[in-house]
Design an enzyme around this catalytic site. Structure first.
Site, PDB file in Angstrom:
ATOM      1  N   PHE A  29     -19.008   1.534  -2.264  1.00 28.46           N
ATOM      2  CA  PHE A  29     -20.196   1.600  -3.131  1.00 28.46           C
ATOM      3  C   PHE A  29     -21.490   1.344  -2.357  1.00 28.46           C
ATOM      4  O   PHE A  29     -22.512   2.007  -2.595  1.00 28.46           O
ATOM      5  CB  PHE A  29     -20.057   0.579  -4.272  1.00 28.46           C
ATOM      6  CG  PHE A  29     -21.145   0.702  -5.293  1.00 28.46           C
ATOM      7  CD1 PHE A  29     -21.163   1.770  -6.181  1.00 28.46           C
ATOM      8  CD2 PHE A  29     -22.161  -0.238  -5.371  1.00 28.46           C
ATOM      9  CE1 PHE A  29     -22.176   1.897  -7.117  1.00 28.46           C
ATOM     10  CE2 PHE A  29     -23.180  -0.124  -6.299  1.00 28.46           C
ATOM     11  CZ  PHE A  29     -23.180   0.952  -7.186  1.00 28.46           C
TER      12      PHE A  29
ATOM     13  N   PRO B  32     -15.530  -4.516   3.071  1.00 32.58           N
ATOM     14  CA  PRO B  32     -16.862  -4.917   3.537  1.00 32.58           C
ATOM     15  C   PRO B  32     -17.961  -3.939   3.139  1.00 32.58           C
ATOM     16  O   PRO B  32     -19.141  -4.290   3.181  1.00 32.58           O
ATOM     17  CB  PRO B  32     -16.694  -4.960   5.072  1.00 32.58           C
ATOM     18  CG  PRO B  32     -15.596  -3.985   5.350  1.00 32.58           C
ATOM     19  CD  PRO B  32     -14.645  -4.122   4.190  1.00 32.58           C
TER      20      PRO B  32
ATOM     21  N   TYR C  34       0.837  -1.201   0.000  1.00 29.59           N
ATOM     22  CA  TYR C  34       0.000   0.000   0.000  1.00 29.59           C
ATOM     23  C   TYR C  34       0.872   1.251   0.000  1.00 29.59           C
ATOM     24  O   TYR C  34       1.729   1.434   0.875  1.00 29.59           O
ATOM     25  CB  TYR C  34      -0.935   0.035   1.213  1.00 29.59           C
ATOM     26  CG  TYR C  34      -1.932  -1.098   1.308  1.00 29.59           C
ATOM     27  CD1 TYR C  34      -2.290  -1.859   0.198  1.00 29.59           C
ATOM     28  CD2 TYR C  34      -2.539  -1.411   2.518  1.00 29.59           C
ATOM     29  CE1 TYR C  34      -3.208  -2.901   0.296  1.00 29.59           C
ATOM     30  CE2 TYR C  34      -3.467  -2.444   2.623  1.00 29.59           C
ATOM     31  CZ  TYR C  34      -3.788  -3.191   1.509  1.00 29.59           C
ATOM     32  OH  TYR C  34      -4.700  -4.216   1.617  1.00 29.59           O
TER      33      TYR C  34
HETATM   34  N1  LIG Z   1      -6.427  -8.512   1.141  1.00 32.95           N
HETATM   35  C1  LIG Z   1      -6.704  -7.788   0.079  1.00 32.95           C
HETATM   36  O1  LIG Z   1      -6.404  -8.143  -1.058  1.00 32.95           O
HETATM   37  C2  LIG Z   1      -7.429  -6.480   0.254  1.00 32.95           C
HETATM   38  C3  LIG Z   1      -8.021  -5.839  -0.836  1.00 32.95           C
HETATM   39  C4  LIG Z   1      -8.700  -4.646  -0.612  1.00 32.95           C
HETATM   40  C5  LIG Z   1      -8.788  -4.129   0.664  1.00 32.95           C
HETATM   41  N2  LIG Z   1      -8.189  -4.782   1.712  1.00 32.95           N
HETATM   42  C6  LIG Z   1      -8.256  -4.274   3.092  1.00 32.95           C
HETATM   43  O2  LIG Z   1      -9.606  -3.999   3.429  1.00 32.95           O
HETATM   44  C7  LIG Z   1      -9.713  -2.665   3.880  1.00 32.95           C
HETATM   45  C8  LIG Z   1     -11.071  -2.085   3.551  1.00 32.95           C
HETATM   46  O3  LIG Z   1     -11.354  -2.218   2.190  1.00 32.95           O
HETATM   47  P1  LIG Z   1     -11.573  -1.000   1.201  1.00 32.95           P
HETATM   48  O4  LIG Z   1     -10.944   0.220   1.720  1.00 32.95           O
HETATM   49  O5  LIG Z   1     -11.191  -1.528  -0.133  1.00 32.95           O
HETATM   50  O6  LIG Z   1     -13.147  -0.843   1.118  1.00 32.95           O
HETATM   51  P2  LIG Z   1     -14.356  -0.584   2.117  1.00 32.95           P
HETATM   52  O7  LIG Z   1     -13.915  -0.595   3.525  1.00 32.95           O
HETATM   53  O8  LIG Z   1     -15.409  -1.493   1.665  1.00 32.95           O
HETATM   54  O9  LIG Z   1     -14.768   0.891   1.682  1.00 32.95           O
HETATM   55  C9  LIG Z   1     -13.921   1.974   1.851  1.00 32.95           C
HETATM   56  C10 LIG Z   1     -14.582   3.195   1.247  1.00 32.95           C
HETATM   57  O10 LIG Z   1     -15.813   3.436   1.912  1.00 32.95           O
HETATM   58  C11 LIG Z   1     -15.917   4.784   2.331  1.00 32.95           C
HETATM   59  N3  LIG Z   1     -16.552   4.728   3.656  1.00 32.95           N
HETATM   60  C12 LIG Z   1     -16.096   4.123   4.771  1.00 32.95           C
HETATM   61  N4  LIG Z   1     -16.978   4.244   5.773  1.00 32.95           N
HETATM   62  C13 LIG Z   1     -18.027   4.939   5.275  1.00 32.95           C
HETATM   63  C14 LIG Z   1     -19.253   5.379   5.822  1.00 32.95           C
HETATM   64  N5  LIG Z   1     -19.587   5.104   7.081  1.00 32.95           N
HETATM   65  N6  LIG Z   1     -20.081   6.073   5.024  1.00 32.95           N
HETATM   66  C15 LIG Z   1     -19.773   6.352   3.735  1.00 32.95           C
HETATM   67  N7  LIG Z   1     -18.621   5.955   3.153  1.00 32.95           N
HETATM   68  C16 LIG Z   1     -17.754   5.255   3.931  1.00 32.95           C
HETATM   69  C17 LIG Z   1     -14.512   5.320   2.370  1.00 32.95           C
HETATM   70  O11 LIG Z   1     -14.504   6.670   1.927  1.00 32.95           O
HETATM   71  P3  LIG Z   1     -13.871   7.846   2.849  1.00 32.95           P
HETATM   72  O12 LIG Z   1     -12.418   7.553   2.982  1.00 32.95           O
HETATM   73  O13 LIG Z   1     -14.164   9.065   2.049  1.00 32.95           O
HETATM   74  O14 LIG Z   1     -14.615   7.773   4.148  1.00 32.95           O
HETATM   75  C18 LIG Z   1     -13.773   4.442   1.362  1.00 32.95           C
HETATM   76  O15 LIG Z   1     -13.750   5.028   0.076  1.00 32.95           O
HETATM   77  C19 LIG Z   1      -8.553  -1.949   3.193  1.00 32.95           C
HETATM   78  O16 LIG Z   1      -8.215  -0.765   3.838  1.00 32.95           O
HETATM   79  C20 LIG Z   1      -7.476  -2.988   3.279  1.00 32.95           C
HETATM   80  O17 LIG Z   1      -6.889  -2.948   4.566  1.00 32.95           O
HETATM   81  C21 LIG Z   1      -7.521  -5.941   1.513  1.00 32.95           C
END
Ligand SMILES: NC(=O)c1ccc[n+]([C@@H]2O[C@H](COP(=O)([O-])OP(=O)(O)OC[C@H]3O[C@@H](n4cnc5c(N)ncnc54)[C@H](OP(=O)(O)O)[C@@H]3O)[C@@H](O)[C@H]2O)c1
Length: 340
Positions: A218, A213, A61
């Site tokens: 989205f 999650p 990252y």
């Molecule tokens: N192992 C793997 O291959 C892999 C792949 C992807 C991700 N990950 C891990 O999983 C974590 C989370 O996944 P992710 O960041 O891809 O997606 P996510 O947690 O599903 O979504 C993150 C997005 O949601 C928004 N968000 C968060 N809380 C919110 C709320 N309460 N209301 C409205 N919007 C909200 C954030 O925007 P804002 O920042 O503007 O709040 C951000 O753009 C990553 O940080 C990483 O550590 C692992």
């Protein structure tokens, strides 16, 4: 059990106890838009202040900058954090737009080199949970996990995890060393892991850490069109966020929003509560790791732990997944679904 701040805890595998909601730090370095390091650090501190202590990063990252940012949190609060990081992706996700390729690496020499580099960037002596980020299909998984096991013996790592493995790969790994957690994508619109990976984790008493999650944001309803994504936003490379698919997928968001209204909750809280209920149904210890740049959203997401969905609402949300258009990734062999 609860943490000092009354956040319930969850057991992953036999021995790793974590806050029932963790924090994914990936987007604190540019992936889904611009970031501000001081705001990001404040968000990380808020996590610990409210009891969200399971913090997830990876060597890839921000080309290492994400781990360097986490080091600033650890500086005087290392003891409060259950620290997870990963190795195994070579390249930078943010470069995909400009044609940069990602590859997986899992040879023993790379595993040994990666942990030392991560510990150096994180400025700590030990990682609590060390994941293989992607399966390198050129290397037997026994070699990769064997090298990871040596890191436990050396005291550099406490527990082992695997990201985006198939059920078969998980079984092969568990035969080499106990695995505390599988980390793979799991959410209302990404349910492929329910076919065999989640049941295998439950059977083998391995925990499950759902990543993305909130469906990469989205499912919260904050992305309404491609225009909401900056030109460098990683989501632009994903089939589900392509012009036509994104419009069709808004139907799923409408279902989440309708349930949220019934509950007096937010869509993010409903998406996380759905995961908690599904994990309970599968009998798997599970702690999702939503990510956000904003401190206020940490508390909002934590609030999902008090949202209890009715059986009817769960059925409605389950059915919404059938309406999803587009794959998780263009090349599905990059994740478990493409190798099963
Ligand atoms: N192992 C793997 O291959 C892999 C792949 C992807 C991700 N990950 C891990 O999983 C974590 C989370 O996944 P992710 O960041 O891809 O997606 P996510 O947690 O599903 O979504 C993150 C997005 O949601 C928004 N968000 C968060 N809380 C919110 C709320 N309460 N209301 C409205 N919007 C909200 C954030 O925007 P804002 O920042 O503007 O709040 C951000 O753009 C990553 O940080 C990483 O550590 C692992």
């Amino acid at each position: 059990m609860t943490t000092a701040n009354s956040v319930p805890t969850i057991q992953l595998g036999d021995e790793l106890t974590v806050s029932a909601i963790g924090f994914g730090a990936m987007a604190l370095t540019p992936v889904y838009g611009e970031v501000d390091d001081s705001e990001s650090l404040a968000t990380l501190h808020r996590c610990l202040d409210v009891g969200v202590t399971f913090i997830d990063t990876a060597n890839v990252y921000g080309g290492g900058n994400n781990e360097r940012l986490i080091a600033k949190l650890l500086d005087d609060r290392r003891d409060e954090v259950t620290l997870a990081t990963k190795f195994g992706i070579v390249g930078n996700p943010a470069d995909r737009e400009s044609g940069g390729q990602l590859n997986a690496r899992g040879d023993a020499a790379y595993v040994r080199q990666s942990i030392d580099e991560s510990l150096q960037r994180l400025q700590t002596d030990v990682v609590d949970l060390y994941y293989m980020h992607r399966r390198d299909v050129k290397v037997p998984i026994e070699e990769t996990v064997g090298a990871m096991a040596e890191l436990v013996t050396a005291g550099k790592v406490r527990h082992l995890g695997l990201s985006e493995v198939t059920a078969e790969e998980l079984r092969a790994a568990v035969a080499v060393h106990p695995i505390a957690a599988v980390q793979s994508e799991w959410s209302i619109w990404s349910r492929d892991v329910e076919a065999s990976v989640v049941p295998a984790a439950a059977e083998l008493r391995v925990g499950f850490v759902p990543y993305s999650p909130l469906g990469r944001g989205f499912l919260t309803g904050t992305v309404r069109s491609a225009a909401d994504l900056s030109s460098t936003d990683f989501r632009r490379t994903m089939p589900r966020f392509s012009e036509g698919a994104l419009d069709a997928n808004l139907a799923v968001v409408e279902v989440v929003k309708a349930v949220a209204e019934q509950q007096g909750a937010t869509p993010a809280q409903v998406a996380l509560a759905w995961l908690r209920h599904r994990a309970e149904q599968f009998g798997v210890g599970s702690a999702p790791i939503p990510g956000t740049r904003r401190a206020s959203r940490v508390e909002e997401n934590l609030g999902s732990l008090s949202v209890e969905l009715t059986p009817e609402q769960l059925d409605t949300l389950d059915a919404a997944a059938a309406a999803v258009t587009g794959q998780r990734f263009t090349d599905l062999t990059w994740v478990s679904a493409g190798r099963e």
